[in-house]
Every structure is written in C-alpha cells, then in structure tokens.
Write an enzyme that holds these catalytic residues in place. Structure first.
Site, short mmCIF file in Angstrom:
data_model
loop_
_atom_site.label_atom_id
_atom_site.label_comp_id
_atom_site.label_asym_id
_atom_site.label_seq_id
_atom_site.Cartn_x
_atom_site.Cartn_y
_atom_site.Cartn_z
N HIS A 1 0.79 -1.14 -0.05
CA HIS A 1 -0.01 0.00 0.12
C HIS A 1 1.00 1.35 0.24
O HIS A 1 0.54 2.07 -0.84
CB HIS A 1 -0.82 -0.05 1.58
CG HIS A 1 -1.75 -1.05 1.31
ND1 HIS A 1 -3.09 -1.40 0.97
CD2 HIS A 1 -1.64 -2.07 2.21
CE1 HIS A 1 -3.78 -2.36 1.17
NE2 HIS A 1 -3.04 -3.11 1.90
O1 RIB Z 1 -4.20 -0.22 5.49
C1 RIB Z 1 -2.67 -0.35 4.90
C2 RIB Z 1 -1.92 0.71 5.70
O2 RIB Z 1 -2.07 0.27 7.11
C3 RIB Z 1 -0.45 0.69 5.36
O3 RIB Z 1 0.14 1.78 5.73
C4 RIB Z 1 -0.05 -0.53 6.05
O4 RIB Z 1 1.49 -0.16 6.43
C5 RIB Z 1 -0.64 -0.23 7.51
O5 RIB Z 1 -0.23 0.96 8.63
#
Ligand code: RIB
Ligand code: CA
Length: 312
Positions: A241
C-alpha cells in the site's frame, strides 16, 4: 531535487515505501517521522532507522511522534499482519543505524524541516495521521510550505481492518477527519481500493529478490506479510500500500485522481474510521473542501515503476 518527508509506522509495506523514497531519482528525502500504528512507536522508530541504514541513509533525520491517537485510546496494532516486530520477525537482520533519532519530537522536526526548506515540501503520510493533525493544528504558519500531503488511507468500498475502515484511518479517525476534512492543505488520498489493485505477485517479488542485496533484504522482511495476503488475496503476492502512495509522491500523475469531498466516520458504530467519498457526478456545489482521490492507474505501469526503482 524535490524535497520529501515521510511519516510512517514501519511496517513491511512502509519499509518498501522508505526504500523507494531513498532510490527514486530527483527526490531528496529530507526527513522521516514515526508514529504508532502497525506496531508500537518504539518499534516503528527502530524499524525506520534500520530500513534507512539498509538504504545507506544515515543522513536522514528521524524523529518519533505520537504513540497514541489524538482523542480516544486505541490499543489495536497490526502485529498479526506485519509480525510482532513489524517486519515479519526479521527486523534484527537489518543493520543498526549509526545515527539514532534526532533530539526532537516528530512535530518539531517537521516544523524545522518545513521552515528551512527553500521550496514547498511533499509530505507523505503512510500511517495513522496523528502527527500530521498535530502539526497542522499547532503550526498554521508552515501550511504554505507543504506542497501537498499524499496520504495512504481510506477504503471507499470495504475496509481491511473492519468492514468499513482501512487501518490507518481506523487507527485515529479524529486525526484523519482533521487532516482530510477540516484543514485546507492540498491532499492526494491513495485509498486501499487502488493500492490493493496494485498488488504484486510471486514473480515480481522473485525479481526484486534477485536484483541485488537491498532487494533481497526487502523481500526477506515479507514472510508474515505475504502469508497474510496469501489468505486475503487468495493467491501468492502482497499489497505494498505505502509504496504505491510514495510512487505517486515521487512521480506525480502516476495515479489518476478525481477531486471530491470526503468525510470520516468518527462515531462508535460499525462504520468508525470509514471514509465517505462523495463521488456523485452532479452533486450541488457547496463549501466542502475537496481532496484528490486516486481511483485508478495503469496497474502494470505502477508495478513496473516500483520494481525498477526498488531493484536499483
Ligand atoms: O491499510 C494499509 C495501511 O495500514 C498501510 O499503511 C500499512 O502499513 C498499515 O499501516
Ligand atoms: Ca503504514
């Protein structure tokens, strides 16, 4: 060189995001601030230092910020996704950084970096938005030195941590509402709806691992994370992500955005932490601020961009 600051909760995908920021051409990573999130603040801070050491960046100042959300207690972390040390139990395999944390807290570092920057800075938030909300509330004079905030967060059609919410927003909904709704600093929001579509697969990871020692080290951090995504995706692969958000920050326009008002559910029902994006095409004009929401991209182009720079 374009100045960049990353606020982060490493975290496996955060590690990939930090490595990308270190490798991307034309980018000057001038600071890293840490926040609670995937694991506790002390661990996210230790991991940030170690990932920067892996990338040969002892020069980048690191400062720790919030260890809890703005308003309400929130004990949940994501150790079941990232491992108890935040890096699949492999944090200890990374080099220790000779330069420790800066002698100030995250908000103070953010203020000093923004004030001294010769031009406006892109700030990428890839964890809970607590530090960013505190910065904007306490230091209005630096708003003009933020070129834009690129935020990894939000779920427009189904969350990951609950049915409605994505983890970063869910971890501090009040902070997210301050940043995404009540402030006016330009925001590009990169929701999990798009980052999930950018998932990388086994061959992609194998290519990164074979590219050199840094790629191999990054892939070595992924075991627990990859197991989690094998279950949630139903196939071998994982969703980085945060690296997708940093990719947009370092290559503006890589993701295709649409301006729209959003809101954040700060209630205590099943929707808490949900991001409500008003995508109605013919909505009546009103005084709500808009954020640029990344809804689409050339997915193969994103994956190729990530691999080409992470494999440097
Ligand atoms: O939902 C994904 C996010 O939440 C990303 O930033 C992952 O590292 C967690 O922090
Ligand atoms: Ca993160």
């Amino acid at each position: 060189m374009s100045p960049l600051i990353i606020d982060t909760d490493p975290g496996v995908d955060d590690a990939f995001a930090l490595a990308l920021a270190c490798a991307a051409p034309g980018v000057d990573l001038i600071g890293v601030t840490t926040v609670f999130g995937n694991v506790g603040l002390a661990t996210t801070t230790r991991n940030a230092l170690r990932v920067l050491a892996l990338c040969g960046r002892d020069d980048v100042p690191v400062a720790a910020g919030a260890e809890r959300p703005l308003v309400h207690p929130h004990q949940h972390r994501a150790r079941h996704v990232h491992g108890t040390d935040g890096l699949s139990g492999r944090s200890g395999t990374l080099p220790e950084r000779a330069t420790g944390v800066a002698g100030v807290d995250a908000v103070s570092l953010l203020v000093s970096l923004l004030e001294s920057a010769p031009s406006p800075v892109t700030v990428v938030a890839i964890g809970p938005l607590t530090n960013i909300a505190l910065l904007l509330a306490a230091h209005p004079a630096v708003h003009g030195k933020i070129a834009r905030l690129v935020v990894m967060g939000g779920a427009l059609a189904g969350g990951n941590v609950t049915a409605a919410a994505e983890f970063n927003i869910w971890s501090d909904p009040e902070a997210a509402r301050r940043v995404l709704v009540e402030e006016s600093v330009p925001v590009t929001l990169v929701p999990m709806d798009l980052t999930t579509r950018c998932a990388v697969d086994g061959p992609w990871l194998d290519s990164l691992a074979a590219a050199g020692p840094r790629g191999a080290a990054l892939v070595s951090l992924t075991a627990a994370y990859r197991e989690h995504y094998a279950r949630s995706l139903g196939r071998d692969g994982m969703v980085i992500h945060d690296a997708v958000a940093v990719a947009e920050a370092v290559k503006p326009g890589l993701l295709h955005t649409t301006a729209m008002p959003v809101d954040v559910d700060c209630g205590f029902g099943p929707g808490r932490g949900g991001v409500i994006a008003d995508r109605r095409p013919a909505r009546q004009p009103d005084d709500r601020r808009e954020v640029d929401v990344a809804l689409s991209a050339d997915l193969d182009q994103v994956r190729a961009f990530l691999l080409s720079h992470l494999a440097d």
